[in-house]
Design a protein around this motif. Structure first.
Motif, PDB file in Angstrom:
ATOM      1  N   LEU A 158       0.384  22.416  -7.405  1.00 20.16           N
ATOM      2  CA  LEU A 158       1.247  21.463  -6.689  1.00 20.16           C
ATOM      3  C   LEU A 158       0.662  20.050  -6.750  1.00 20.16           C
ATOM      4  O   LEU A 158       1.388  19.074  -6.966  1.00 20.16           O
ATOM      5  N   LEU A 159      -0.642  19.951  -6.547  1.00 18.57           N
ATOM      6  CA  LEU A 159      -1.263  18.623  -6.472  1.00 18.57           C
ATOM      7  C   LEU A 159      -1.371  17.950  -7.835  1.00 18.57           C
ATOM      8  O   LEU A 159      -1.143  16.742  -7.949  1.00 18.57           O
ATOM      9  N   TYR A 160      -1.683  18.712  -8.866  1.00 13.59           N
ATOM     10  CA  TYR A 160      -1.934  18.094 -10.170  1.00 13.59           C
ATOM     11  C   TYR A 160      -0.747  18.198 -11.118  1.00 13.59           C
ATOM     12  O   TYR A 160      -0.361  17.219 -11.743  1.00 13.59           O
ATOM     13  N   ASP A 161      -0.156  19.390 -11.238  1.00 13.17           N
ATOM     14  CA  ASP A 161       0.967  19.511 -12.178  1.00 13.17           C
ATOM     15  C   ASP A 161       2.227  18.865 -11.624  1.00 13.17           C
ATOM     16  O   ASP A 161       3.003  18.269 -12.361  1.00 13.17           O
ATOM     17  N   ARG A 162       2.455  19.026 -10.317  1.00 21.44           N
ATOM     18  CA  ARG A 162       3.688  18.485  -9.717  1.00 21.44           C
ATOM     19  C   ARG A 162       3.464  17.128  -9.067  1.00 21.44           C
ATOM     20  O   ARG A 162       4.378  16.571  -8.490  1.00 21.44           O
ATOM     21  N   ASP A 163       2.246  16.654  -9.142  1.00 23.19           N
ATOM     22  CA  ASP A 163       1.905  15.328  -8.628  1.00 23.19           C
ATOM     23  C   ASP A 163       2.339  15.152  -7.164  1.00 23.19           C
ATOM     24  O   ASP A 163       2.791  14.088  -6.751  1.00 23.19           O
ATOM     25  N   MET A 164       2.213  16.211  -6.406  1.00 23.69           N
ATOM     26  CA  MET A 164       2.522  16.115  -4.969  1.00 23.69           C
ATOM     27  C   MET A 164       1.337  15.508  -4.237  1.00 23.69           C
ATOM     28  O   MET A 164       0.183  15.679  -4.681  1.00 23.69           O
ATOM     29  N   ASP A 165       1.608  14.856  -3.126  1.00 26.57           N
ATOM     30  CA  ASP A 165       0.485  14.454  -2.293  1.00 26.57           C
ATOM     31  C   ASP A 165       0.224  15.556  -1.266  1.00 26.57           C
ATOM     32  O   ASP A 165       0.950  16.574  -1.214  1.00 26.57           O
ATOM     33  N   VAL A 166      -0.803  15.369  -0.484  1.00 30.53           N
ATOM     34  CA  VAL A 166      -1.226  16.437   0.432  1.00 30.53           C
ATOM     35  C   VAL A 166      -0.118  16.801   1.421  1.00 30.53           C
ATOM     36  O   VAL A 166       0.135  17.982   1.683  1.00 30.53           O
ATOM     37  N   ALA A 167       0.567  15.789   1.932  1.00 29.36           N
ATOM     38  CA  ALA A 167       1.605  16.038   2.936  1.00 29.36           C
ATOM     39  C   ALA A 167       2.752  16.856   2.335  1.00 29.36           C
ATOM     40  O   ALA A 167       3.293  17.772   2.983  1.00 29.36           O
ATOM     41  N   GLU A 168       3.125  16.522   1.106  1.00 28.37           N
ATOM     42  CA  GLU A 168       4.228  17.250   0.457  1.00 28.37           C
ATOM     43  C   GLU A 168       3.833  18.700   0.195  1.00 28.37           C
ATOM     44  O   GLU A 168       4.626  19.616   0.430  1.00 28.37           O
ATOM     45  N   ALA A 169       2.635  18.899  -0.298  1.00 30.83           N
ATOM     46  CA  ALA A 169       2.171  20.268  -0.558  1.00 30.83           C
ATOM     47  C   ALA A 169       2.079  21.060   0.745  1.00 30.83           C
ATOM     48  O   ALA A 169       2.451  22.235   0.801  1.00 30.83           O
TER      49      ALA A 169
ATOM     50  N   MET B 188       0.832  -1.197   0.000  1.00 30.77           N
ATOM     51  CA  MET B 188       0.000   0.000   0.000  1.00 30.77           C
ATOM     52  C   MET B 188       0.876   1.261   0.000  1.00 30.77           C
ATOM     53  O   MET B 188       1.877   1.353   0.692  1.00 30.77           O
ATOM     54  N   SER B 189       0.509   2.230  -0.823  1.00 33.25           N
ATOM     55  CA  SER B 189       1.304   3.455  -0.917  1.00 33.25           C
ATOM     56  C   SER B 189       1.105   4.314   0.324  1.00 33.25           C
ATOM     57  O   SER B 189       0.020   4.366   0.894  1.00 33.25           O
ATOM     58  N   ASP B 190       2.197   5.006   0.726  1.00 37.58           N
ATOM     59  CA  ASP B 190       2.055   5.906   1.862  1.00 37.58           C
ATOM     60  C   ASP B 190       1.738   7.324   1.398  1.00 37.58           C
ATOM     61  O   ASP B 190       1.752   8.264   2.185  1.00 37.58           O
ATOM     62  N   ARG B 191       1.469   7.481   0.105  1.00 37.11           N
ATOM     63  CA  ARG B 191       1.094   8.807  -0.396  1.00 37.11           C
ATOM     64  C   ARG B 191      -0.293   9.181   0.110  1.00 37.11           C
ATOM     65  O   ARG B 191      -1.105   8.329   0.428  1.00 37.11           O
ATOM     66  N   ASP B 192      -0.518  10.467   0.167  1.00 32.54           N
ATOM     67  CA  ASP B 192      -1.784  10.973   0.687  1.00 32.54           C
ATOM     68  C   ASP B 192      -2.432  11.796  -0.427  1.00 32.54           C
ATOM     69  O   ASP B 192      -2.325  13.018  -0.443  1.00 32.54           O
ATOM     70  N   PRO B 193      -3.070  11.130  -1.391  1.00 36.47           N
ATOM     71  CA  PRO B 193      -3.599  11.864  -2.547  1.00 36.47           C
ATOM     72  C   PRO B 193      -4.851  12.641  -2.184  1.00 36.47           C
ATOM     73  O   PRO B 193      -5.468  12.431  -1.132  1.00 36.47           O
ATOM     74  N   VAL B 194      -5.257  13.518  -3.078  1.00 37.30           N
ATOM     75  CA  VAL B 194      -6.479  14.286  -2.889  1.00 37.30           C
ATOM     76  C   VAL B 194      -7.112  14.484  -4.255  1.00 37.30           C
ATOM     77  O   VAL B 194      -6.429  14.461  -5.277  1.00 37.30           O
ATOM     78  N   GLY B 195      -8.410  14.653  -4.294  1.00 38.48           N
ATOM     79  CA  GLY B 195      -9.072  14.899  -5.571  1.00 38.48           C
ATOM     80  C   GLY B 195      -9.527  13.611  -6.232  1.00 38.48           C
ATOM     81  O   GLY B 195      -8.935  12.558  -6.062  1.00 38.48           O
ATOM     82  N   THR B 196     -10.587  13.760  -7.005  1.00 39.34           N
ATOM     83  CA  THR B 196     -11.143  12.597  -7.698  1.00 39.34           C
ATOM     84  C   THR B 196     -10.650  12.589  -9.144  1.00 39.34           C
ATOM     85  O   THR B 196      -9.988  13.542  -9.597  1.00 39.34           O
ATOM     86  N   ASP B 197     -10.997  11.539  -9.858  1.00 42.21           N
ATOM     87  CA  ASP B 197     -10.653  11.496 -11.284  1.00 42.21           C
ATOM     88  C   ASP B 197     -11.329  12.645 -12.027  1.00 42.21           C
ATOM     89  O   ASP B 197     -10.757  13.191 -12.981  1.00 42.21           O
ATOM     90  N   ALA B 198     -12.549  12.987 -11.588  1.00 42.95           N
ATOM     91  CA  ALA B 198     -13.259  14.103 -12.231  1.00 42.95           C
ATOM     92  C   ALA B 198     -12.502  15.413 -12.022  1.00 42.95           C
ATOM     93  O   ALA B 198     -12.430  16.256 -12.927  1.00 42.95           O
ATOM     94  N   ASP B 199     -11.934  15.571 -10.833  1.00 47.87           N
ATOM     95  CA  ASP B 199     -11.144  16.784 -10.561  1.00 47.87           C
ATOM     96  C   ASP B 199      -9.945  16.847 -11.517  1.00 47.87           C
ATOM     97  O   ASP B 199      -9.642  17.892 -12.096  1.00 47.87           O
ATOM     98  N   ARG B 200      -9.287  15.714 -11.660  1.00 52.67           N
ATOM     99  CA  ARG B 200      -8.105  15.672 -12.542  1.00 52.67           C
ATOM    100  C   ARG B 200      -8.506  15.932 -13.996  1.00 52.67           C
ATOM    101  O   ARG B 200      -7.785  16.613 -14.736  1.00 52.67           O
ATOM    102  N   ALA B 201      -9.633  15.403 -14.387  1.00 52.39           N
ATOM    103  CA  ALA B 201     -10.092  15.605 -15.765  1.00 52.39           C
ATOM    104  C   ALA B 201     -10.408  17.074 -16.012  1.00 52.39           C
ATOM    105  O   ALA B 201     -10.076  17.634 -17.069  1.00 52.39           O
ATOM    106  N   LEU B 202     -11.017  17.705 -15.028  1.00 53.98           N
ATOM    107  CA  LEU B 202     -11.326  19.131 -15.161  1.00 53.98           C
ATOM    108  C   LEU B 202     -10.042  19.938 -15.286  1.00 53.98           C
ATOM    109  O   LEU B 202      -9.922  20.819 -16.145  1.00 53.98           O
TER     110      LEU B 202
END
Lengths: 177, 180
Positions: free
Chosen positions: B139-150, A1-15
């Motif tokens: 930061l989140l979309y263009d630089r592909d950072m995660d929340v903690a990094e941003a 499992m990744s330890d990254r903490d992503p945010v936003g949905t695919d729809a957000d990225r598409a927009l």
């Protein structure tokens, strides 16, 4: 499992992707420039809110500036890694000991005053010496009065004295014969 | 390891050899870190990071330390200021090096891509997003950072980044009439 903490949905990225595909705006070109010291202050969190907003507007609109900020922030975090010894040695050699010696021994007291006015004093001394030589040489030659008297005497030698009546009579007689 | 706290700035800009040596010892790690990142980003062998860092030191002490004298301790810490200045100097160094060693035709397009990044712009109406919202999306979309990094970069907590992102997306969807 990744330890990254992503945010936003695919729809957000598409927009976001659709927005990026739109016509380029020239907003960054219209924004005031952000100088290095301002960016450093922003990275340190030392800017007032309005100044910080100006920097953030630039960062959001100017990818090159954002690269700079991200690299600088990351480098500060990575600075715990020591630099190579040869870099330290080469950089330290940029400034020599002679500079230190010159800086370490500034003239003190009256000498410091002399050092500040050295060039002016040099010019004044040379000009004074020249004036003394001129005046002394002229005086040794007799000065203005003697030179004038000498010139008058020389001129007088070339001017004949007026003729007397007997001399005029003599010339008249000679002419008659 | 030498610390920036040991540096006497007035003596440093006045030209003392011992102060310069102390400064170099303290500054070398951050300047070398910048140089490593810049050479890596531009496809230059990592061994050249020392030369790039050395050029930064040359710039700092050139013209009677003209660049160093512009540092104002009231505005930023010396380490952060050095990182920013070193990054600009390092990119300049690579640009000059590239101009000296190759004609433009010989340079692959990918190697000069960072020049093109200046013209990459978003088509978002001015004023729709706040500066902070626009930066967070970058930061989140263009630089592909995660929340903690941003959050670390912006020196805020992760929840603030989430909240900023959420509000920004709401505004964008509303403006472009897009359903979530």
């Amino acid at each position: 499992m990744s330890d990254r903490d992503p945010v936003g949905t695919d729809a957000d990225r598409a927009l976001w992707a659709r927005l990026k595909a739109g016509a380029p705006a020239t907003r960054a070109a219209r924004l005031p420039p952000v100088f290095d010291e301002e960016l450093a202050a922003w990275l340190d969190g030392r800017l007032a809110p309005d100044a910080a907003a100006r920097v953030e507007a630039r960062l959001a609109a100017d990818p090159a500036m954002l690269d700079l900020a991200l690299d600088a922030a990351a480098a500060v975090q990575e600075a715990a890694v020591p630099a190579p010894d040869r870099l330290v040695a080469r950089a330290q050699a940029l400034v020599g000991f002679d500079v230190e010696q010159q800086k370490a021994r500034p003239p003190a007291g009256p000498l410091a005053w002399l050092a500040r006015w050295r060039r002016s004093l040099e010019i004044a001394v040379v000009a004074g010496a020249f004036a003394v030589v001129c005046v002394t040489g002229f005086s040794l030659g007799g000065g203005v009065q003697e030179a004038f008297a000498s010139d008058t005497a020389e001129v007088a030698d070339f001017i004949p004295a007026p003729l007397t009546a007997s001399e005029i009579g003599f010339f008249v007689d000679q002419g008659g014969q | 390891m030498a610390s920036f706290d040991d540096i006497d700035l007035r003596a440093l800009v006045a030209g003392g050899k011992r102060d310069w040596d102390r400064f170099v010892a303290a500054a070398a790690p951050v300047i070398h870190a910048v140089a490593r990142r810049v050479v890596a980003a531009h496809g230059v062998p990592v061994e050249e990071a020392v030369d790039v860092a050395q050029d930064v030191f040359v710039r700092l002490c050139a013209d009677d330390r003209r660049l160093l004298k512009t540092y104002d301790p009231a505005r930023a810490s010396l380490g952060t200021w050095l990182a920013v200045v070193a990054r600009s100097c390092a990119v300049d160094h690579l640009r000059r090096r590239r101009q000296a060693h190759a004609s433009l035709d010989e340079v692959p397009e990918s190697a000069i891509a960072f020049e093109d990044r200046h013209v990459e712009r978003l088509n978002i109406p001015p004023g729709l997003l706040t500066e902070r919202q626009a930066l967070v999306l970058r930061l989140l979309y263009d630089r592909d950072m995660d929340v903690a990094e941003a959050a670390a970069f912006l020196k805020v907590d992760a929840q603030t980044v989430r909240s900023t992102h959420h509000k920004a997306m709401l505004r964008l969807r509303d403006h472009f009439r897009i359903e979530a």
